[in-house]
Design an enzyme around this catalytic site. Structure first.
Site, PDB file in Angstrom:
ATOM      1  N   HIS A 167     -18.657  30.566  -2.028  1.00 40.92           N
ATOM      2  CA  HIS A 167     -17.947  30.660  -3.603  1.00 40.92           C
ATOM      3  C   HIS A 167     -17.923  29.153  -4.665  1.00 40.92           C
ATOM      4  O   HIS A 167     -17.425  28.323  -3.668  1.00 40.92           O
ATOM      5  CB  HIS A 167     -17.365  31.816  -3.344  1.00 40.92           C
ATOM      6  N   GLU A 204     -13.478  35.761   4.243  1.00 44.44           N
ATOM      7  CA  GLU A 204     -13.071  34.770   4.556  1.00 44.44           C
ATOM      8  C   GLU A 204     -12.043  34.919   6.219  1.00 44.44           C
ATOM      9  O   GLU A 204     -11.544  35.625   7.073  1.00 44.44           O
ATOM     10  CB  GLU A 204     -11.899  33.634   3.849  1.00 44.44           C
TER      11      GLU A 204
END
Length: 219
Positions: free
Chosen positions: A12, A92
Site C-alpha cells: 500500500h 497486516e
C-alpha cells in the site's frame, strides 16, 4: 492447470501510521487512510501496472485494511479487465488493538532482539502466525489456477511483512533468509514471473539489512 504468467505483490501507499505512530492511539490500524503522498505513490504505481498488464485480464486480491482498498482504487485499473476480491488473509500483522506508542516501541525493540519471525506481539501475532495464514491463502490461490480461464495476471495489494512472508512461503526461504530482509517501500512491487523452466522467479530481490545467520546444517 492455468497458472498465471505473473503474480504482482504491491505494498500500500504511505499511510497515516507511516508518518505518525501516535495515530494508533486514536485510530484502529485497519482504519488508517493513505496520506496525500501515499495516494500519489499509488497513482504512479497504477501507471506502471496498467502498462504492464496492457489488455490482459487480472485477478486481484486486496487486504481488508482501508489503506489497501484506497491503494487499489488509485491504481485505476480497467474495471472490465479486473476481478477483485477482498482477502482478509492478506491483512497486516496484528499488533494488538489500541496501541500505546511507547509500549509498541518497546515491543519492536524486543522483536528486533528476539527475531521478527517468532516474536509475538502482546494480544497480537507473530510473523509465524502471518506465515500460516498466508500459507492457507496460497492453497486457495493454487486451487483457483485449476480454472482453465484463469486470468494471466494475479495482483495482491497488501502489506510489507505480508509480501515478504508470501515470497518466503512460495520460494521456500528459510527463517534465517527471511530475517535478513527489509520491507519494500510504500507502493513498491515485487513480481513472481513464470519462467520457461516452469518455475516462478522473483523479478528483483528484497533489500537485505544483514547477512543470514545459519540455524543449522540444513541451510
Amino acid at each position: 492447470m492455468s497458472r498465471p504468467r505473473r503474480i504482482v505483490l504491491l505494498r500500500h501507499g504511505e499511510s497515516e501510521g507511516n508518518v505518525d505512530d501516535t495515530v494508533y492511539e486514536r485510530e484502529p490500524d485497519h482504519a488508517l487512510s493513505l496520506t496525500a503522498k501515499g495516494r500519489d505513490q499509488a497513482e504512479r504505481a497504477g501507471e506502471l501496472l496498467r502498462e504492464l498488464f496492457g489488455d490482459e485480464r487480472i485477478s486481484a486480491y486486496v487486504s481488508p485494511y482501508r489503506r489497501a482498498h484506497q491503494t487499489f482504487r488509485a491504481l485505476k485499473l480497467t474495471p472490465g479487465r479486473v476481478r477483485v476480491r477482498e482477502e482478509p488473509r492478506l491483512r497486516e500483522q496484528d499488533w494488538g488493538n489500541w496501541q500505546e506508542r511507547e509500549d509498541v516501541r518497546r515491543q519492536k525493540a524486543y522483536r528486533d532482539a528476539y527475531g521478527h519471525f517468532f516474536y509475538r506481539f502482546a494480544q497480537g501475532e507473530s510473523g509465524a502466525d502471518v506465515y500460516d495464514r498466508v500459507g492457507a491463502f496460497l492453497e486457495s490461490l493454487w486451487r483457483s489456477f485449476e480454472d482453465p480461464g484463469h486470468p494471466p495476471n494475479v495482483l495482491l495489494v497488501t502489506h510489507g511483512l505480508t509480501m515478504r512472508l508470501f515470497c518466503m512461503r512460495w520460494l521456500h526461504w528459510t527463517v534465517a533468509e527471511f530475517e535478513c530482509l527489509s520491507n519494500p517501500g510504500n507502493a513498491e512491487t515485487r513480481m513472481l514471473v513464470l519462467g520457461s523452466d516452469g518455475r516462478y522467479h522473483l523479478d528483483r530481490p528484497f533489500e537485505r539489512w544483514c547477512t543470514p545467520e545459519s540455524y543449522g546444517f540444513t541451510d
